[in-house]
Design a protein around this motif. Structure first.
Motif, short mmCIF file in Angstrom:
data_model
loop_
_atom_site.label_atom_id
_atom_site.label_comp_id
_atom_site.label_asym_id
_atom_site.label_seq_id
_atom_site.Cartn_x
_atom_site.Cartn_y
_atom_site.Cartn_z
N VAL A 143 -31.60 -30.99 30.92
CA VAL A 143 -30.02 -31.21 30.39
C VAL A 143 -29.80 -32.66 30.66
O VAL A 143 -30.74 -33.24 31.37
N PRO A 144 -29.10 -33.26 29.96
CA PRO A 144 -28.75 -34.67 29.96
C PRO A 144 -28.09 -35.07 31.33
O PRO A 144 -26.82 -34.12 31.55
N ARG A 145 -28.33 -36.15 31.83
CA ARG A 145 -27.73 -36.48 33.31
C ARG A 145 -26.75 -37.60 32.99
O ARG A 145 -25.79 -37.80 33.82
N GLN A 146 -27.15 -38.52 32.11
CA GLN A 146 -26.14 -39.49 31.96
C GLN A 146 -24.93 -39.25 30.77
O GLN A 146 -24.95 -38.19 30.13
N ALA A 147 -23.90 -40.26 30.98
CA ALA A 147 -22.64 -39.72 30.25
C ALA A 147 -22.92 -39.86 28.69
O ALA A 147 -22.47 -38.89 27.78
N LEU A 148 -23.71 -40.93 28.37
CA LEU A 148 -23.96 -41.06 27.12
C LEU A 148 -24.85 -39.63 26.51
O LEU A 148 -24.40 -39.31 25.10
N GLY A 149 -25.68 -39.30 27.08
CA GLY A 149 -26.73 -38.28 26.72
C GLY A 149 -25.68 -36.91 26.56
O GLY A 149 -25.71 -36.09 25.69
N ARG A 150 -24.71 -36.76 27.72
CA ARG A 150 -23.84 -35.66 27.46
C ARG A 150 -22.91 -35.89 26.04
O ARG A 150 -22.58 -34.82 25.55
N ALA A 151 -22.33 -36.81 25.97
CA ALA A 151 -21.69 -37.32 24.80
C ALA A 151 -22.26 -36.73 23.46
O ALA A 151 -22.00 -36.09 22.60
N LEU A 152 -23.54 -37.44 23.50
CA LEU A 152 -24.59 -37.04 22.24
C LEU A 152 -24.70 -35.38 21.92
O LEU A 152 -24.98 -34.86 21.05
N ALA A 153 -24.82 -34.81 23.17
CA ALA A 153 -25.27 -33.63 23.18
C ALA A 153 -24.11 -32.57 22.50
O ALA A 153 -24.29 -31.48 21.90
#
Length: 98
Positions: A56-66
């Motif tokens: 799972v992405p932990r950073q905000a940018l990673g979550r937005a890209l997900a």
């Protein structure tokens, strides 16, 4: 035969969606520090809306890209379903013609 024709016609759209997904996945992998294999795995598990939760992405940018990967996955799934419906409709129409 109808499936082949439908894929041939929609191949540019399919390939663009897949390219966007892989690019977003690799970007998430870079941001999160994942290996290329983990990034591609995450991309396809997320885009197919399976989401095991093992990566799972932990950073905000990673979550937005997900979220972007998920939306592209919905488009891809819809396009594949449309191809299947077109192929079935064409096959039934040819069968009725005899």
């Amino acid at each position: 035969m109808a499936v082949g024709h439908a894929i041939y016609v929609t191949w540019p759209v399919l390939s663009v969606i897949l390219a966007i997904q892989v690019a977003l996945g690799l970007l998430i992998g870079f941001v999160e520090g994942w290996s290329v294999g983990d990034a591609v795995y995450f991309t396809f598990i997320t885009s197919l809306t399976i989401g095991y939760g093992d990566i799972v992405p932990r950073q905000a940018l990673g979550r937005a890209l997900a979220v972007g990967i998920g939306i592209c996955g919905l488009f891809l799934t819809g396009l594949i379903a449309g191809i299947a419906v077109y192929a079935l409709r064409t096959a039934l129409a040819e069968h009725e013609k005899g």
